[in-house]
Design an enzyme around this catalytic site. Structure first.
Site, short mmCIF file in Angstrom:
data_model
loop_
_atom_site.label_atom_id
_atom_site.label_comp_id
_atom_site.label_asym_id
_atom_site.label_seq_id
_atom_site.Cartn_x
_atom_site.Cartn_y
_atom_site.Cartn_z
CE1 TYR A 161 -2.98 -3.07 0.19
CE2 TYR A 161 -3.13 -2.83 2.57
CZ TYR A 161 -3.43 -3.52 1.40
OH TYR A 161 -4.22 -4.64 1.46
CG HIS A 180 -0.55 -8.95 -0.34
ND1 HIS A 180 -0.19 -7.65 -0.07
CD2 HIS A 180 -1.87 -8.87 -0.67
CE1 HIS A 180 -1.22 -6.84 -0.22
NE2 HIS A 180 -2.25 -7.56 -0.60
N1 NAP Z 1 -5.26 -9.19 0.96
C1 NAP Z 1 -5.65 -8.59 -0.13
O1 NAP Z 1 -5.30 -9.01 -1.26
C2 NAP Z 1 -6.56 -7.41 -0.03
C3 NAP Z 1 -7.24 -6.95 -1.18
C4 NAP Z 1 -8.09 -5.87 -1.04
C5 NAP Z 1 -8.27 -5.27 0.20
N2 NAP Z 1 -7.60 -5.71 1.29
C6 NAP Z 1 -7.78 -5.09 2.64
O2 NAP Z 1 -9.16 -4.95 2.91
C7 NAP Z 1 -9.47 -3.59 3.20
C8 NAP Z 1 -10.90 -3.23 2.80
O3 NAP Z 1 -11.16 -3.52 1.46
P1 NAP Z 1 -11.36 -2.38 0.36
O4 NAP Z 1 -10.67 -1.14 0.78
O5 NAP Z 1 -11.00 -3.03 -0.92
O6 NAP Z 1 -12.91 -2.14 0.27
P2 NAP Z 1 -14.16 -1.95 1.27
O7 NAP Z 1 -13.74 -1.82 2.67
O8 NAP Z 1 -15.12 -3.02 0.89
O9 NAP Z 1 -14.78 -0.60 0.73
C9 NAP Z 1 -14.20 0.65 0.92
C10 NAP Z 1 -15.11 1.66 0.25
O10 NAP Z 1 -16.41 1.61 0.87
C11 NAP Z 1 -16.80 2.92 1.26
N3 NAP Z 1 -17.53 2.76 2.54
C12 NAP Z 1 -17.02 2.72 3.78
N4 NAP Z 1 -17.98 2.53 4.70
C13 NAP Z 1 -19.15 2.46 4.02
C14 NAP Z 1 -20.48 2.26 4.40
N5 NAP Z 1 -20.83 2.12 5.68
N6 NAP Z 1 -21.43 2.22 3.43
C15 NAP Z 1 -21.09 2.35 2.13
N7 NAP Z 1 -19.82 2.55 1.70
C16 NAP Z 1 -18.86 2.59 2.64
C17 NAP Z 1 -15.52 3.71 1.42
O11 NAP Z 1 -15.75 5.06 1.14
P3 NAP Z 1 -15.45 6.20 2.26
O12 NAP Z 1 -13.98 6.11 2.58
O13 NAP Z 1 -15.84 7.46 1.57
O14 NAP Z 1 -16.32 5.90 3.43
C18 NAP Z 1 -14.61 3.08 0.37
O15 NAP Z 1 -14.81 3.70 -0.89
C19 NAP Z 1 -8.38 -2.82 2.46
O16 NAP Z 1 -8.31 -1.50 2.92
C20 NAP Z 1 -7.18 -3.69 2.75
O17 NAP Z 1 -6.71 -3.45 4.05
C21 NAP Z 1 -6.76 -6.79 1.19
#
Ligand code: NAP
Length: 398
Positions: free
Chosen positions: A120, A179
């Site tokens: 990241y 990862h």
């Molecule tokens: N291991 C891997 O390969 C991998 C891959 C992907 C992700 N990850 C991890 O998982 C974490 C989360 O996944 P992600 O960032 O992909 O997506 P996510 O958490 O599913 O979605 C984040 C998005 O949802 C919005 N959001 C937040 N709260 C909300 C709510 N209550 N209602 C509607 N929308 C909302 C956020 O906007 P706002 O900020 O405007 O609220 C942001 O645009 C990552 O940050 C990372 O740490 C790991």
């Protein structure tokens, strides 16, 4: 343009460097007409976070939601971890200033588990996270910090951990995850390179063997990300495997519940952590919105409540203070709600697309059920899979 970790937000066709990627599937969903459905727009971020306690819907409809108790989970190391974590990823979507403020808001809201990775923003997110942890008044022992090993460090995972600990100014992590289940040849000057040459002389079982040797006072638990059942089976049956992964981190939300994989984890005492629990903000399905309206919460809170109730550890990411606090104030869902949410995966939808990163469908054609698929020997696969893509970083003054 790419966001992060393989998510395709728009077509690559206009990007000169990415001509090979025109065939990559774009994952998008149709935004419903909320007014027509008689529903509230879940993306109105000016609304204060709704909780079971302050929901006006509870009062007007006579329906009273029950706050959800988020219990700690016990890992196979006997350590406990919070039943929900904050996701710090999301390359290109937040500035570092925003992230620092969001991390502090999250700590104040009660988040104690944080999921990060050196990938990241090339370690910048780890540095900001470490600063927030160290600036907070919460003792280190109360946090559960996860970071990861990028495939270019597949041969030297301990080196990756050393860099992460330096980035975060911490003595140890609570969990270190591989990862992706592939090894990549390191690229000079680009430590977290995307999709370059696969390392044909190495495989994930060998990386795991190296991870097993990392001192427990540096990485208290180890685990893997983005493994299918087939790969978990291969890992567990390897002659060099002596430690069962404590955690499996995979994508999980109502449209991708990955039930067979979750069952496999339960049978093998592996704790599932689910990334993209809000389908990266696309939890706008009318079914979810109706359940949200019934409970007087937003659609994201429905998805996160569902994730906690089914025993996974969701990792929602938000930089919006109202949402951050709402995302850890959840409600009990009843059987009817859960049955309705169950129907959403009839056509599974995957958001994070590894083909965009590694030029290969690591999830075997995006199938939600892996029990019947056969393992394809990707370990031996050598390819100059694709041109390395430009990565877009958010630049903040921090
Ligand atoms: N291991 C891997 O390969 C991998 C891959 C992907 C992700 N990850 C991890 O998982 C974490 C989360 O996944 P992600 O960032 O992909 O997506 P996510 O958490 O599913 O979605 C984040 C998005 O949802 C919005 N959001 C937040 N709260 C909300 C709510 N209550 N209602 C509607 N929308 C909302 C956020 O906007 P706002 O900020 O405007 O609220 C942001 O645009 C990552 O940050 C990372 O740490 C790991």
């Amino acid at each position: 343009m790419e966001s992060f970790d393989g998510t395709i937000t728009t077509s690559y066709a206009s990007d000169d460097d990415d001509d090979d990627l025109e065939s990559v599937t774009t994952y998008s969903s149709t935004v419903p007409d909320y007014a027509e459905l008689g529903l509230v727009d879940p993306f109105d971020v000016n609304e204060p976070a709704m909780t079971a306690a302050n929901s006006s819907k509870n009062d007007s409809s006579g329906f009273q939601s029950t706050p959800l108790l988020i219990e700690d989970r016990i890992l196979n190391t006997n350590a406990t971890c919070p039943g929900i974590g904050y996701g710090t990823g999301g390359e290109g979507r937040s500035t570092l200033d925003e992230l620092y403020r969001a991390f502090m808001v999250a700590i104040n809201a009660g988040f104690r588990s944080f999921d990060s990775a050196p990938f990241y923003q090339d370690g910048a997110v780890e540095r900001i996270l470490g600063r927030a942890i160290n600036d907070s008044s919460v003792p280190r022992s109360e946090f559960f910090i996860t970071t990861k090993v990028w495939p270019t460090f597949a041969r030297v995972p301990e080196e990756s951990l050393k860099l992460s600990l330096k980035n975060m100014n911490l003595d140890y992590v609570d969990c270190l995850l591989l990862h992706w289940p592939i090894p990549l040849v390191p690229v000079e000057g680009d430590p977290y390179a995307l999709g370059d040459t696969w390392d044909s002389g190495w495989d994930f079982k060998m990386t795991w063997n190296e991870m097993q040797k990392i001192p427990k006072d540096k990485a208290r638990a180890i685990g893997v990300c983005n493994f299918t059942i087939n790969r978990l089976r291969l890992l567990l049956s390897s002659s060099t495997t002596t430690i069962v992964p404590a955690v499996l981190q995979v994508e999980g939300h109502p449209e991708l519940p990955q039930k067979p994989l979750m069952r496999f984890c339960k049978e093998h005492n592996i704790q599932p952590f689910c990334f993209s629990p809000l389908a990266q903000g696309q939890v706008m399905n009318p079914t979810i919105l109706r359940i949200a309206r019934k409970h007087g919460i937003d659609s994201g809170q429905v998805a996160i409540s569902w994730a906690v109730i089914r025993g996974t550890v969701p990792l929602p990411k938000s930089v919006n203070p109202n949402r951050i606090s709402g995302n850890i104030n959840l409600v009990e869902l009843d059987e009817d709600d859960l049955a309705q949410l169950d129907t959403l995966s009839e056509v599974p939808r995957r958001i994070v697309n590894p083909r965009a990163l590694f030029g290969h469908d690591i999830f075997e054609n995006n199938a939600d059920s892996y029990e019947t698929t056969t393992y394809k020997s990707e370990d031996a696969h050598v390819s100059r899979a694709m041109p390395r893509k430009r990565r877009q970083f958010a630049v903040g003054s921090t």
